[in-house]
Design a protein around this motif. Structure first.
Motif, mmCIF file in Angstrom:
data_model
loop_
_atom_site.group_PDB
_atom_site.id
_atom_site.type_symbol
_atom_site.label_atom_id
_atom_site.label_comp_id
_atom_site.label_asym_id
_atom_site.label_seq_id
_atom_site.Cartn_x
_atom_site.Cartn_y
_atom_site.Cartn_z
ATOM 1 N N VAL A 1 11.826 -4.570 -13.628
ATOM 2 C CA VAL A 1 12.730 -3.896 -14.572
ATOM 3 C C VAL A 1 12.832 -2.431 -14.161
ATOM 4 N N ALA A 2 13.874 -1.786 -14.590
ATOM 5 C CA ALA A 2 14.026 -0.360 -14.298
ATOM 6 C C ALA A 2 13.080 0.451 -15.173
ATOM 7 N N GLY A 3 12.690 1.631 -14.678
ATOM 8 C CA GLY A 3 11.847 2.500 -15.487
ATOM 9 C C GLY A 3 10.984 3.420 -14.644
ATOM 10 N N LYS A 4 10.045 4.068 -15.317
ATOM 11 C CA LYS A 4 9.117 4.972 -14.654
ATOM 12 C C LYS A 4 7.909 4.178 -14.176
ATOM 13 N N TYR A 5 7.602 4.309 -12.874
ATOM 14 C CA TYR A 5 6.466 3.617 -12.285
ATOM 15 C C TYR A 5 5.514 4.633 -11.652
ATOM 16 N N THR A 6 4.251 4.274 -11.630
ATOM 17 C CA THR A 6 3.250 5.117 -10.993
ATOM 18 C C THR A 6 2.658 4.384 -9.797
ATOM 19 N N LEU A 7 2.760 5.024 -8.647
ATOM 20 C CA LEU A 7 2.165 4.510 -7.412
ATOM 21 C C LEU A 7 0.840 5.212 -7.202
ATOM 22 N N GLN A 8 -0.210 4.431 -7.020
ATOM 23 C CA GLN A 8 -1.526 5.002 -6.737
ATOM 24 C C GLN A 8 -1.972 4.599 -5.348
ATOM 25 N N VAL A 9 -2.406 5.612 -4.589
ATOM 26 C CA VAL A 9 -2.967 5.374 -3.266
ATOM 27 C C VAL A 9 -3.773 6.624 -2.894
ATOM 28 N N LYS A 10 -4.887 6.420 -2.241
ATOM 29 C CA LYS A 10 -5.692 7.566 -1.815
ATOM 30 C C LYS A 10 -4.926 8.363 -0.766
ATOM 31 N N GLY A 11 -5.214 9.645 -0.720
ATOM 32 C CA GLY A 11 -4.496 10.455 0.254
ATOM 33 C C GLY A 11 -5.122 11.797 0.494
ATOM 34 N N GLY A 12 -4.630 12.451 1.532
ATOM 35 C CA GLY A 12 -5.054 13.803 1.869
ATOM 36 C C GLY A 12 -3.919 14.547 2.527
ATOM 37 N N GLY A 13 -3.638 15.738 2.037
ATOM 38 C CA GLY A 13 -2.542 16.538 2.566
ATOM 39 C C GLY A 13 -1.382 16.618 1.601
ATOM 40 N N ARG A 14 -0.189 16.762 2.161
ATOM 41 C CA ARG A 14 1.035 16.862 1.373
ATOM 42 C C ARG A 14 1.915 15.650 1.651
ATOM 43 N N GLY A 15 2.656 15.211 0.626
ATOM 44 C CA GLY A 15 3.490 14.029 0.800
ATOM 45 C C GLY A 15 4.867 14.189 0.205
ATOM 46 N N GLN A 16 5.792 13.420 0.738
ATOM 47 C CA GLN A 16 7.142 13.344 0.180
ATOM 48 C C GLN A 16 7.576 11.883 0.217
ATOM 49 N N ALA A 17 8.008 11.388 -0.932
ATOM 50 C CA ALA A 17 8.437 9.999 -1.039
ATOM 51 C C ALA A 17 9.956 9.915 -0.947
ATOM 52 N N PHE A 18 10.417 8.882 -0.246
ATOM 53 C CA PHE A 18 11.838 8.578 -0.138
ATOM 54 C C PHE A 18 12.031 7.150 -0.644
ATOM 55 N N VAL A 19 12.971 6.967 -1.546
ATOM 56 C CA VAL A 19 13.296 5.642 -2.060
ATOM 57 C C VAL A 19 14.704 5.298 -1.603
ATOM 58 N N ASP A 20 14.777 4.234 -0.854
ATOM 59 C CA ASP A 20 16.065 3.771 -0.314
ATOM 60 C C ASP A 20 16.764 4.878 0.472
ATOM 61 N N GLY A 21 15.964 5.603 1.251
ATOM 62 C CA GLY A 21 16.491 6.625 2.154
ATOM 63 C C GLY A 21 16.745 7.974 1.536
#
Length: 982
Positions: free
Chosen positions: A635-655
């Motif tokens: 369904v559409a809505g607000k989702y939370t992605l959890q994954v360990k990480g280090g540094g800086r990130g930028q997410a792209f959805v469908d480009g």
């Protein structure tokens, strides 16, 4: 500050090392040389002997890895000109084996060539072969691929680690061993390991140390060696008590921290502070020292750790660009003195008692060194004011007064034999250097106008002089007068038998401009030059390049002194060329650097994995990486992605760019439509931790990118930080068996995370807080401990659920009890502290995402792409705003500067984070983390005509305001001189 927070500034770590590394204080011994090397390098308890001669080791720390090889000679010569006779280096592992099994000892990595250049300049080398280095270098020098060797533990008796160390040493050590001094090379000392928490000097606490020793000896190590280092400190002489009857070798400091890596350029007082700390070593029985750093250099490419960017200037004596700071001249004065009197300082004993009454001024401390070659008395002015004092000396020397500067340690030389005919009975004036030139011995003194020039000699042959200021009385010769105001050296000479004694009296401004050069085994004194670069003698022609700061370029009188005469050098004027302050960059082009996020991008050759893996898993050593996967939302809505990480990130959805976040936060919230999506994540970091004092597995230490299980759940965020901690002391370790005491604020006191509650001592304690009740339906929460110091036992509502031993190691505790999750939870942690600081180092977080669906099917590829690609560029109009990683390209032309060295830097004004290439050379990362904001462009990487500049900005910021800027203060003008010295 708790000892396990290794991500804090290294200055704090190094201060902690002074207390945690007991081996450094308890053992500063050196393993002796083999029989084959003994005639070339040896020592006793009083000093070093090189080729049988007492030698004071004045060493300069630098890293060839931080200098283009075209500039090695220039930097080494600057060091030699400051009186240094030795170079100390690291042979950084990931600089030579960045890719597993691919060794590189060519070009900027040509260690053999570097050591040859050291040797050609007549200097020695101390080589620190590792395998750990620290050095504010990415990953402490470990190759990234070591992180992906399961079961590998660094700096321990771990067969897998030792296997890869041996493979590296098989390539490295032959180069070092073939350059040992007994084989005609410069290497006089070797250090195995570096700042290990367990073993310094000759201590070998376990099989790992024995393995390193056995390996090095089997590969031909013959010169003296030691483990970890000797006397690392910013003031290594400390209280001045350096004599030690139990030590079989000389006192030496392998890391005398001069200034610090957080500084750029000189600041007022550096020269006086480190000058004093150097003279404390000389005056109190030290036999040598190595400044870390004498020249810092640059972190080119991706070599910086998380505390630095491109500059590693260090505020050093020789700047990042090769400029000379005030501290350079202070180091030169100390070095010239120590080496002039090395036959005293390398074979002396404490003689303080004999000279206790030489001055009565209580502001002055007296120390003295006595040897068969003579004596030196040091007067230490501990006050902040200049002190004029009467000297109480026998030997018919009366009425002698000297003025000692604030904080100065002033040397008086007594009964020093200059040659078989002449003894320097007393030098009450500062001696800068003693230079032997065939049948002449020159004493260079340092005295300001108005002070007393006072030297007294005793001769065994009849003395004679034509100088009225030199008094001869039988076998006594004296020079005593008030120093006039002179802009050139004053010369005083006398003869005794076949020998000539010459005194060149100068003020400090002139000794700063005085250099001693050896050409064809003859010594020449050049004075009046801000810096003496290359010099040569062909026939009777003396040729020298005289260098001055660009902004202070003016013709100076420069003299060369042979054994018989002084000649004014004929200077050939250089062409006048003005350096512009800036060069504008224009005609920009750009290239998309985020095509990896596109929906239909072909990632077939990327590294596949079920869960994302840390950066470097594919062998890439850059600071950038891309991740891709697909996911489906019901369904559409607000989702939370959890994954360990280090540094800086930028997410792209469908480009399309969706969000930026700190990967260390562990989760990201996205607005997603119903259906299948392409998720791409761009990850970048600003350098890995250098892992100071860390032992053990490194697979999960300071990993970068995203890694481990990735979960997604509608709603969130789900991670929060626990607060309102309380602490109560426990009496003994057995208290843990009784479980946590009932919470009572009369017993428990508020506790702040990262606070030491044990006062640097062993102890035990209870730490407690309340976990708030989670929403109905929560089936699992996870406690995330990033660092606890040292051992931790975790209790939930009074029941023990977990035990963890060790510090600097993250761990998690899952809570799945349905009854417990229906109410607030009492969390208690019992901590055992066994050394120094202790407590909970970093915030404890609670994760309530529970058993969320996993996101799998990941692919990863490291690197920014091809920064130097020929194709794919478009004209940049300034209207394109990508908000995503982007390449930019421009050209610039610098003016020709014959006879001058213009220093140019790139100013990344308006940019975000990224890397810069000039003519294909990666000049490092930005933004800088120190006071200077621009990146140094080595002059050897620039060319006449157009120069290409490429920027990779990870944030997609635009380059409109960037510039090429001049660092005019560091520029130099060089004048060539050719003079007949017959």
């Amino acid at each position: 500050m708790i000892k396990s927070t290794y991500l804090f500034l290294t200055i704090l770590i190094c201060l902690a090392l002074r207390t945690t590394i007991k081996a450094q204080d308890s053992n500063d011994h050196i393993f002796p040389p083999s029989a084959a090397a003994k005639p070339y390098i040896d020592f006793d308890s009083k000093g070093f002997l090189i080729e049988g001669k007492r030698t004071f080791i004045v060493s300069a720390g630098l890293e060839y890895a931080r200098i283009p090889h075209q500039l090695w000679h220039d930097r080494l010569l600057r060091i030699k000109r400051a009186g240094f006779n030795c170079i100390e280096i690291y042979t950084i592992w990931n600089f030579h084996e960045a890719q597993e099994g691919k060794f590189d000892f060519t070009g900027d990595r040509d260690l053999n060539l570097f050591l040859k250049q050291v040797n050609d300049l007549g200097m020695y080398a101390i080589v620190r072969v590792g395998p750990y280095y620290c050095a504010e270098w990415d990953n402490g020098g470990y190759p990234i691929w070591l992180k992906f060797k399961k079961g590998l533990s660094v700096r321990e008796d771990n067969p897998l680690f030792e296997k890869y160390v041996d493979r590296f040493f098989d390539r490295l050590l032959p180069i070092v061993m073939n350059n040992q001094v007994n084989k005609g090379g410069p290497v006089i000392l070797v250090q195995l390991e570096n700042e290990h928490p367990k073993g310094w000097g000759t201590i070998m606490p376990d099989g790992y140390f024995k393995h390193l020793q056995t390996k090095a000896l089997s590969m031909g190590l013959q010169v003296p060696y030691f483990f970890s280092g000797l006397h690392h400190a910013s003031d290594p002489a400390g209280d001045g008590k350096l004599d030690d009857a139990a030590r079989p070798n000389p006192w030496f400091s392998t890391e005398f921290w001069s200034v610090w890596y957080s500084q750029y350029g000189a600041k007022p007082g550096d020269d006086q502070l480190y000058d004093r700390r150097t003279w404390k070593i000389i005056a109190n029985g030290g036999n040598g020292y190595n400044y870390y750093m004498a020249h810092g250099g640059s972190n080119f490419g991706y070599t910086n750790n998380d505390e630095d960017a491109a500059s590693y200037d260090y505020g050093a004596a020789i700047g990042q660009t090769g400029d000379l700071r005030p501290i350079y001249y202070a180091f030169k004065r100390a070095a010239s003195f120590a080496r002039s009197f090395q036959d005293v300082l390398e074979n002396s004993v404490d003689n303080n008692a004999a000279y206790r009454k030489i001055v009565l001024d209580t502001a002055l401390r007296v120390s003295a060194r006595k040897s068969p070659a003579g004596e030196i008395v040091f007067l230490d002015n501990t006050s902040k004011e200049a002190t004029t004092t009467q000297l109480h000396i026998d030997d018919n020397i009366a009425g002698s007064k000297i003025t000692i500067l604030p904080g100065e340690i002033y040397p008086l030389v007594h009964n020093y034999q200059l040659n078989p005919q002449v003894t320097l009975k007393w030098a009450l004036t500062r001696v800068f250097a003693i230079v032997r030139q065939d049948n002449a011995t020159t004493i260079i003194t340092d005295a300001e106008a108005g002070s007393v020039l006072a030297l007294y000699f005793k001769t065994s042959d009849k003395a004679s002089t034509e100088n009225p200021n030199v008094k001869v009385n039988g076998d006594e010769v004296s020079i005593k007068q008030v120093m006039p105001d002179a802009n050139k050296p004053l010369e005083y000479t006398f003869k005794a038998g076949t020998q000539t004694i010459r005194v060149l009296a100068m003020n400090r401004a002139l000794t700063d401009k005085t250099y001693i050069e050896t050409i064809n085994r003859k010594n020449y004194i050049v004075t009046g030059a801000a810096y003496l670069a290359e010099a040569s003698v062909i026939g009777s022609q003396f040729t020298a390049d005289i260098e001055q700061p660009l902004l202070a370029h003016q013709k100076e009188q420069v003299y060369v002194y042979t054994d018989k005469t002084a000649v004014l050098l004929n200077q050939i004027p250089s062409v006048t060329v003005n350096q512009p302050k800036t060069i504008a960059l224009s005609n920009w082009e750009f290239k998309n650097a985020s095509e990896q996020a596109a929906i239909n991008y072909n990632a077939g050759k990327w590294l596949p994995s079920n869960n994302p893996v840390p950066m470097g898993a594919d062998g890439d050593v850059t600071a950038d990486a891309w991740y891709r996967t697909t996911l489906t939302t019901p369904v559409a809505g607000k989702y939370t992605l959890q994954v360990k990480g280090g540094g800086r990130g930028q997410a792209f959805v469908d480009g399309k760019p969706a969000a930026k976040w700190k990967l260390n936060d562990g989760e990201l919230t996205l607005d997603l439509k119903k259906g299948k999506h392409t998720l791409a994540i761009f990850a970048a970091h600003d350098g890995r931790d250098k892992l100071a004092a860390y032992l053990g597995p490194i697979d999960e230490v300071d990993s970068k990118g995203v890694f481990g299980p990735a979960l997604i759940k509608k709603g969130g965020p789900f991670i929060s930080e626990l607060s309102n901690w309380y602490f109560a002391r426990a009496n003994k370790i057995s208290d843990v068996k009784q479980g946590p005491p009932t919470f009572d604020t009369t017993m428990f006191k508020p506790y702040k995370i990262n606070t030491d509650v044990f006062n640097l001592k062993e102890g035990y304690g209870w730490f407690t807080t309340t976990i708030p009740q989670e929403p109905a339906g929560t089936s699992k929460i996870t406690l995330q401990f990033k660092s606890v110091d040292e051992n931790a036992t975790v209790f939930i509502n009074g029941k023990q659920v977990f035990k963890h031993d060790g510090w600097n190691q993250p761990f998690e505790v899952n809570i799945t009890d349905a009854t417990a999750l229906k109410a607030p939870i009492r969390l208690a942690v019992f901590i055992e502290n066994y050394s120094n600081e202790g407590g909970i180092d970093q915030p404890v977080k609670i994760n309530a995402i529970g058993d969320a669906p996993a996101v799998t099917g990941w692919k990863m590829k490291g690197g920014p792409g091809d920064a130097l690609a020929v194709k794919g560029w478009q004209k940049f109009t300034g209207k394109v705003k990508t908000n995503a990683p982007t390449f930019y390209r421009s050209t610039f032309t610098i003016p020709q500067a014959k006879g001058k060295t213009f220093i140019w830097r790139f100013e990344p004004k308006g940019l975000g984070h990224g890397s810069v290439w000039v003519n294909g050379h990666n000049i490092g990362r930005y933004p800088e983390k120190i006071s200077i904001t621009s990146l140094y462009i080595p002059e050897c990487w620039l060319k006449t005509g157009p120069n290409q500049l490429v920027i990779y900005d990870e944030d997609g910021k635009q380059p409109d305001h960037t510039l090429i800027v001049a660092e005019q203060e560091a520029g130099r003008a060089t004048t060539q001189t050719i003079t007949d010295i017959k």
